[in-house]
Design a protein around this motif. Structure first.
Motif, short mmCIF file in Angstrom:
data_model
loop_
_atom_site.label_atom_id
_atom_site.label_comp_id
_atom_site.label_asym_id
_atom_site.label_seq_id
_atom_site.Cartn_x
_atom_site.Cartn_y
_atom_site.Cartn_z
N GLY A 40 0.71 -9.41 1.78
CA GLY A 40 1.07 -10.79 1.47
C GLY A 40 1.05 -11.10 -0.01
N VAL A 41 1.45 -10.13 -0.83
CA VAL A 41 1.49 -10.34 -2.28
C VAL A 41 2.91 -10.10 -2.77
N THR A 42 3.17 -10.51 -3.99
CA THR A 42 4.49 -10.28 -4.56
C THR A 42 4.63 -8.83 -5.01
N LYS A 43 5.88 -8.41 -5.15
CA LYS A 43 6.12 -7.05 -5.62
C LYS A 43 5.55 -6.86 -7.03
N GLY A 44 5.66 -7.90 -7.85
CA GLY A 44 5.11 -7.82 -9.20
C GLY A 44 3.60 -7.62 -9.20
#
Length: 229
Positions: A40-44
């Motif tokens: 549940g995190v961004t790719k960045g």
């Protein structure tokens, strides 16, 4: 400090998600997108901590290691046994350890250096055996590195068998049997007679460490990962 704590939580959430995916799918089949969705995190955010799938796997391989050692024992053979049986207990209870072990034994994980855990465990074993030998606990013929390698290799086989047969449910019993078969060829009989090799020993050591280190993240947080932020 709050920013640093968020970064730690995010990294832990990513590793926890990666462990789950690697354990279920194996290294080759696992994808970064699956890990992203699970974490549940961004790719960045993911690539900030782990630039590639290989780095993610290496993170899981290292995260399985416990951050605190077994408390010092007067009997170094008991300290070595406690180290082995604690790892067996954590295999039953900690998804990070299970994923690390799966990666270590995954012969299809092309491009991933899987030697680290084996080398670290052999080093730990040789150091503890060296202390035991210095205290007169070992038989005179014992070669430290050879015995450590045999123990590590035998443990790897026993846990793989337990995982295949019953998803680790009988691992403490199998590890107890392994130690009862190997240690008589290594340890002086009078010393071995006083060593606790029972299947419940791993749970006992785990409880001891939780009492000594109630805030230790490796024992608590990985089983209930903090949400990423």
């Amino acid at each position: 400090m709050a920013k640093q704590e968020r970064a730690v939580r995010t990294r832990r959430a990513i590793l926890s998600a990666a462990a789950s995916v690697f354990e279920e799918r194996g290294y080759q089949a696992a994808t970064v997108n699956e890990i992203l969705a699970s974490a549940g995190v961004t790719k960045g955010a993911l690539y900030f901590h782990f630039p590639s799938k290989e780095h993610l796997a290496e993170g899981v391989l290292h995260a399985q290691d416990l951050e605190v050692p077994i408390p010092e024992r007067a009997c170094k053979v008991q300290q070595m046994v406690d180290t082995v049986v604690l790892h067996a207990y954590r295999l039953q209870t900690d998804p990070m350890v299970r994923a690390g072990v799966r990666l270590s034994l995954d012969q299809q994980a092309q491009g991933l250096d899987r030697s680290g855990p084996f080398l670290r465990w052999s080093d730990v074993g040789a150091q503890l055996l060296g202390q035991a030998k210095a205290q007169g606990e070992l038989l005179p013929h014992v070669t430290l590195t050879e015995t450590a390698d045999v123990l590590v290799g035998a443990f790897a086989g026993i846990q793989a068998m337990s995982q295949a047969l019953c998803n680790y449910q009988d691992l403490p019993t199998r590890v107890s049997a392994l130690l009862r078969h190997i240690l008589p060829s290594v340890v002086i009989p009078s010393v071995l007679a006083a060593v606790d090799l029972t299947p419940t020993r791993g749970a006992t050591v785990y409880t001891e460490l939780q009492t000594l280190h109630p805030d230790l993240p490796t024992l608590n947080a990985l089983q209930e990962p903090a949400a990423a932020s």
